[in-house]
Design an enzyme around this catalytic site. Sequence first.
Site, PDB file in Angstrom:
ATOM      1  N   ASP A 149       0.845  -1.182   0.000  1.00 20.60           N
ATOM      2  CA  ASP A 149       0.000   0.000   0.000  1.00 20.60           C
ATOM      3  C   ASP A 149       0.892   1.248   0.000  1.00 20.60           C
ATOM      4  O   ASP A 149       1.780   1.350  -0.843  1.00 20.60           O
ATOM      5  CB  ASP A 149      -0.956  -0.066   1.198  1.00 20.60           C
ATOM      6  CG  ASP A 149      -2.052   0.974   1.186  1.00 20.60           C
ATOM      7  OD1 ASP A 149      -3.031   0.812   0.445  1.00 20.60           O
ATOM      8  OD2 ASP A 149      -1.911   1.972   1.915  1.00 20.60           O
TER       9      ASP A 149
ATOM     10  N   TYR B 177      -2.118  11.211   2.494  1.00 18.43           N
ATOM     11  CA  TYR B 177      -2.946  11.557   1.346  1.00 18.43           C
ATOM     12  C   TYR B 177      -3.022  13.071   1.162  1.00 18.43           C
ATOM     13  O   TYR B 177      -2.961  13.579   0.038  1.00 18.43           O
ATOM     14  CB  TYR B 177      -4.365  11.012   1.535  1.00 18.43           C
ATOM     15  CG  TYR B 177      -4.448   9.504   1.523  1.00 18.43           C
ATOM     16  CD1 TYR B 177      -4.539   8.795   0.329  1.00 18.43           C
ATOM     17  CD2 TYR B 177      -4.451   8.780   2.709  1.00 18.43           C
ATOM     18  CE1 TYR B 177      -4.630   7.407   0.319  1.00 18.43           C
ATOM     19  CE2 TYR B 177      -4.540   7.397   2.710  1.00 18.43           C
ATOM     20  CZ  TYR B 177      -4.623   6.721   1.514  1.00 18.43           C
ATOM     21  OH  TYR B 177      -4.707   5.348   1.509  1.00 18.43           O
TER      22      TYR B 177
ATOM     23  N   HIS C  29      -7.001  -6.862  -1.086  1.00 22.58           N
ATOM     24  CA  HIS C  29      -5.911  -5.877  -1.020  1.00 22.58           C
ATOM     25  C   HIS C  29      -4.865  -6.212   0.038  1.00 22.58           C
ATOM     26  O   HIS C  29      -3.685  -5.896  -0.130  1.00 22.58           O
ATOM     27  CB  HIS C  29      -6.527  -4.507  -0.736  1.00 22.58           C
ATOM     28  CG  HIS C  29      -5.533  -3.409  -0.533  1.00 22.58           C
ATOM     29  ND1 HIS C  29      -4.795  -2.858  -1.567  1.00 22.58           N
ATOM     30  CD2 HIS C  29      -5.140  -2.747   0.598  1.00 22.58           C
ATOM     31  CE1 HIS C  29      -4.016  -1.899  -1.097  1.00 22.58           C
ATOM     32  NE2 HIS C  29      -4.194  -1.812   0.199  1.00 22.58           N
TER      33      HIS C  29
END
Length: 277
Positions: A98, A200, A255
């Site tokens: 990730d 982010y 994921h």
Amino acid sequence: MERFERDGLVFDVRDGGPPDGEPVVLLHGWPQDSSAYDRMAPLLHGAGLRTLAPDQRGYSPGARPPGRSPYRLREVADDVVALLDAAGLGSAHVVGHDWGGIVAWALGAWYPERLRTLTALSVPHPGAMARAVLTSDQGLRSAYVAAFQVPALPERLLLAGNGRALRQLLASSGLPDDAAERYVAHMLEPGALSAALAWYRALPFGARDRVGTVTVPTLHVWSTGDVALGRTATEATRDHVTAPYRLEVLDRVPHWIPEVAAERTAELVVAHTRTAA
């Protein structure tokens, strides 16, 4: 080794396996921590590898600077270089999942002399990702990135009811319940989720942090059950690596590759590290 420091920040580290083993740095993503590799690490140790798994910037309680710009990709990549320096390592194998995979890609482009091999779990090369957002369904898959840019509201929604929404989000994407509970408990610490989301929110500050061509031996592991990352960027990633490159596809795995497919991933990582011998 239990911790290291950089610019006044203190990072927690899990150091395991034979001290003289080939070193492997394990980088977690959002909203994980170093425990993401709890199932994988013992398998790597059994193969004679030493692992260093840090709780990255924002996840270590002693490394949560305020604001967004301290979480630029350049900063979080340089944290890993500081870890290598603190451990007295000129180079190491790097495995990232990730966001940790994005850090690994950056290290492979910016500091190839510090990497023996690179393994990216789930995430494609950032250049391939950027193009896929414009040419495939990746833009829709990545819509949450824009939602995370909103100040304060994501924290309020995700942590309401003792983290109920975050717990449901993680479980619905295939993360095992025990891991979801562990990560939610970590994110409930004061300031933890805001610091994790700052990765982010720092994206608008990263115009100069372009990740170029990777020149170290690379293994890319992607899973068909990943709802966040599609095939287009995955298949285009090979165009961004000039060193030996291998794509391994895990069928119907979600994921969360380190938690769900630890055994197969450990086998792949061990074999990959041996290609650099």
